[in-house]
Scaffold this motif. Structure first.
Motif: not given
Length: 920
Positions: A695-723
């Motif tokens: 995306f560009l700033t409002r003036s259009g003079e500066e641009g920004w690029v972003f990405w996710r280098s890591e993305d760990r999805k949500a997951k169900v944990r076992e009962f014994n692990d979080i008792k």
């Protein structure tokens, strides 16, 4: 001989075993689904099996959690289907046909295109990209409502009422705006269905009550009726055939085939039943309440007459304004639930912990919800960089490319600029992307320069002391150095001369002067003056000259005089294009490295790219964060990206915002967790970069690029692990009861002693539970500060009260309503925050302050210009009417009520409802 069953069985055991095997297979195959034959047989003979907890008794029948789960599933299916048709095509197709027909009517000069054209302009104005960029969600919602109101008024035109095609077109446009008004409402309840209501337990029970009312009213719909209603909701097209099989319709098939949010076993019969129930309930509401809910509710007229109750009187508006502007000041003692955990005496059993885990194992934790969540939330790590479109690096590329232009005299298309190629490499390849001669580009820029000069000639600046406004002059600019413009003047001068001679008897001397001019420049410079003068003399009346178009002379500099400026413009444009190409290839390289899952290679590339590709502000989060962590305590590395994103108005997830203006830009945290998948339009345009956004700033003079280098999805944990975590949640729930009892004890003691406000605050401090704090100027609507003397109030000068986050991080939605119950200084009450992590004992410090009448008079006088408060009042009146009506209907349906609210038969139902946002 007597019959021996065992001997008979042994003799024919293979036959018996084969029969048993076949029956077992049949039972196994047909036992799945809510409507399996065996369940139906049990229902026919009165042996229905219920699962889950008892909820309430409605009309003498017990409702179980299984019944509500099925209803929740059906309501979601109906809601998703209506939205699917609204977003996926039918409504958009209907609108496109209206635009085409309006254009054809306009070209054919038909008189009946006017109202539709006006409505289309209203629709476009409501989604003006500039307005959407600079509007708050509240203002954008009001902007859409205003557009819908204007279209609603067009229905009152007798010419429109007598034209069926116009009525259908206006109705479709209003339907589009109604959906967008519902979708853009910042106060819309979370997870609200298309027809209104939410997955909350109380809302589902109310739906069953409304179904009963529809039965009493004798509302019966067949498939054809439902299809006609859906077609109307999709723009009055013929999308669902009223005859034939429902399941054979392509839109039904597309929905069932591509739907992933609803239960996979959803059938067309289930969908038809769900839609039938929704429309039956909607009709019952319209009959008994005078209005609809959800999207259909926005299709009501906004003049206030079509609501129940009808429009308010000025006195009623005055009382409402008083209620909204009455302010109170309170002192509050916080009582933290966590401090009572150690005082819990009870011990949980293994079964208690496992039941608690089973109930919330699929829920993610949230600080705004009372119920716990044991599912591990999604975590991400963001990286980004910035670049300057016309910065030093870009200008070096452009300057080098311009210097090398004479060397490269080729016409072949340029090869792509490889990321990491460096300055010289980029300059050489960029040269190939240019034509063999920059002269055409420079001449095109020179033409732009001349048009700019013409624009300046037609404008003058008005300075009112505060701002300088550029205003348009009356007339047309004329460049005497423009040969084509000059050649058009002699004929005009001739006509003017003849008219002047005929009208005034004057001698036509202007034209010969221009014809006898020997200097071409002199001719061009004088012709416009004589033409205007002669035309002004074509009548003896002085008013003729006053009404003629006045022409303004200006002289653009010749190309050679401004060549350096044009070359600079050329290099600036070239720098921008080259930098955009450069960054695009950097993103492509990042795309490859992300696919390789090599953080080391990615970081090495970014390090080199700073110098070789002009990257700046290369940052990376130090650790992964959840959405809530990013909201509460964001990684410091995100500071610059967040500031740039919030100052920008560009949507990196909607590059074609001009064509798709209905999707609001996500907030910063939502943007970081937003899907990076390519849209259908991007795929059609062969877009390749999917894992990073720009995306560009409002003036259009500066641009920004972003990405996710890591993305760990949500997951169900076992009962014994979080008792241990489950045990903590169980103890915390028990501690709530102790904290609530302590808050009530303090409240009762204050009532007994009848202390003054100062003594009450002293008593609160003596309880040693926390730091007593004060909330002042608490009201539904608070005024802006720093008004100039003599300022006249409008509705825009007021905004909803916001509790300071340092005092109450997550206040209850009805905090102001609760505090306004206090009438006398020293009175107290107990409230809890939204997640019920704190209880508060509030003490009123002084009498409530009623607003001055002047405020109301000024707001009321401006109601036609800004009617936000008036609309809020009408909506509040409607809600009050609905609540009273619903309270009466609930009382007829069940005895499980307390103060008009449902009392559930099982405590587990309360906890189950919490996962859908029910309050305490």
């Amino acid at each position: 001989m007597a019959f021996h069953p065992f001997k008979h069985f042994r003799k024919y055991q293979k036959v018996y075993l084969a029969i048993v095997t076949i029956l077992t297979m049949i039972i196994f195959v047909f036992q799945f689904g809510a409507g399996d034959p065996f369940t139906r047989v049990q229902q026919w003979i009165g042996m229905s099996v219920h699962h889950g907890d008892k909820v309430v008794e409605l009309y003498g029948k017990t409702i179980y959690t299984e019944d509500l789960d099925k209803l929740r599933w059906q309501r979601q299916a109906a809601s998703e289907f209506l939205q699917f048709g609204t977003r996926a095509g039918p409504l958009a197709k209907s609108l496109e046909e209206i635009r085409k027909q309006a254009e054809r009517d306009k070209n054919n000069e038909k008189e009946n295109f006017g109202p539709v054209q006006t409505a289309l302009r209203t629709l476009d104005e409501a989604f003006n990209p500039m307005m959407m960029r600079f509007s708050t969600p509240e203002r954008l919602h009001q902007q859409i409502l205003n557009g819908l109101e204007r279209i609603q008024f067009q229905f009152n035109d007798p010419a429109v009422q007598n034209n069926e095609s116009q009525l259908r077109a206006l109705d479709t446009i209003a339907t589009v705006l109604a959906f967008d008004a519902w979708n853009s409402n910042p106060n819309k309840p979370a997870q609200e269905y298309y027809f209104g209501g939410t997955p909350k337990t109380a809302d589902l029970l109310d739906f069953l009550v409304w179904k009963h009312e529809a039965d009493k009213l004798g509302i019966v719909l067949n498939q054809a009726d439902v299809c006609r209603e859906i077609n109307h909701a999709w723009g009055n097209g013929d999308f669902l055939k009223t005859e034939g099989k429902f399941e054979s319709n392509e839109w039904v098939g597309n929905f069932l085939g591509g739907n992933t949010k609803i239960h996979k076993s959803l059938t067309s019969a289930d969908l038809l039943k769900a839609l039938t129930d929704e429309y039956r309930v909607a009709m019952a509401k319209k009959i008994l309440l005078g209005s609809d809910s959800g999207v259909r509710g926005y299709r009501n007229a906004y003049d206030g007459i079509h609501f129940s109750p009808a429009a308010a009187t000025p006195d009623e508006f005055y009382k409402y304004f008083q209620d909204q502007r009455t302010t109170v000041a309170v002192s509050m003692l916080p009582i933290e639930v966590k401090s009572f955990v150690e005082k819990v005496q009870a011990k949980p059993s293994e079964a208690d912990l496992r039941n608690l885990y089973a109930r919330y194992k699929d829920e993610e934790p949230s600080p705004t919800r009372r119920a716990p969540g044991f599912k591990e939330p999604r975590r991400i790590k963001v990286q980004y960089f910035s670049f300057r479109t016309e910065g030093p690096f870009a200008r070096k590329l452009a300057a080098k490319a311009t210097e090398l232009l004479p060397v490269f005299r080729v016409t072949a298309p340029a090869a792509p600029l490889a990321a990491g190629g460096g300055l010289a490499w980029g300059a050489n390849l960029a040269t190939l992307a240019l034509a063999t001669d920059p002269e055409p580009a420079i001449r095109a820029l020179y033409d732009d320069y001349r048009r700019e000069q013409a624009g300046r000639a037609l404008k003058h600046d008005k300075d009112d002391g505060n701002t300088i406004t550029s205003l348009s002059r009356f007339g047309q600019g004329f460049d005497p150095l423009d040969r084509h413009a000059a050649q058009a003047q002699p004929p005009a001068a001739t006509v003017g001369t003849l008219l002047g001679h005929a009208g005034t008897g004057g001698t036509p001397l202007a034209a010969p002067i221009t014809w006898m001019a020997t200097n071409e420049l002199y001719e061009r410079a004088t012709v416009t003056l004589f033409a205007s003068t002669v035309l002004a003399g074509s009548s003896s009346s002085p008013f003729t000259a006053a009404t003629l178009v006045t022409r303004y002379l200006y002289a653009a500099q010749p190309l050679e005089a401004v060549r350096d400026q044009m070359l600079e413009r050329f290099q600036t444009n070239l720098a921008r294009r080259m930098m955009e190409s450069n960054i695009r290839n950097v993103r492509k390289e990042i795309e490859k490295l992300l696919a390789s899952h090599s953080d080391e290679k990615l970081n090495e590339f970014l390090k080199k790219a700073v110098e070789e590709n002009g990257l700046e502000n290369v940052r990376s989060m130090s650790k992964l964060q959840t959405r809530q962590e990013m909201l509460d305590a964001p990684d410091p590395a995100l500071k610059e990206l967040r500031a740039a994103y919030e100052q920008s108005q560009e949507d990196p997830f909607n590059r074609f915002a001009f064509f798709n203006q209905q999707t609001p830009r996500p907030d910063f945290v939502s943007a970081m967790f937003h899907t990076f998948e390519l849209s259908q339009l991007e795929k059609q345009m062969k877009e390749e970069i999917a894992n990073s956004k720009q995306f560009l700033t409002r003036s259009g003079e500066e641009g920004w690029v972003f990405w996710r280098s890591e993305d760990r999805k949500a997951k169900v944990r076992e009962f014994n692990d979080i008792k241990a975590e489950v045990r903590d949640a169980w103890y915390f729930e028990q501690a709530r009861k102790l904290a609530r009892d302590e808050a009530r004890r303090i409240h009762e003691e204050l009532k007994k002693q009848s202390l003054s406000p100062s003594d009450a605050v002293k008593f609160l401090r003596e309880q040693k539970h926390g730091q007593v704090f004060e909330l002042s100027n608490v009201a539904h609507l608070v005024a802006r500060v720093n008004f100039l003397q003599g300022h006249k109030f409008t509705a825009a000068d007021f905004r909803p009260y916001e509790v300071p986050k340092q005092d109450i991080a997550h206040p209850p939605a009805d905090l102001v309503d609760q505090l306004l119950k206090l009438k006398e200084p020293g009175e107290s009450l107990v409230i809890a925050d939204q997640p019920v992590r704190h209880y508060y004992v509030a003490v009123l410090m002084e009498k409530p302050q009623i607003p001055e009448r002047r405020e109301f008079y000024e707001v009321y006088s401006s109601r036609g210009q800004d009617n936000i408060i008036w609309n809020q009042m009408m909506a509040a009146r409607q809600r009050k009417y609905v609540d009273k009506m619903l309270e009466q209907m609930r009382a007829e349906a069940t005895k499980n009520l307390e103060n008009g609210e449902y009392v559930y038969l099982s405590d587990n139902v309360r906890n189950r409802a919490d996962s859908f946002g029910d309050s305490e």
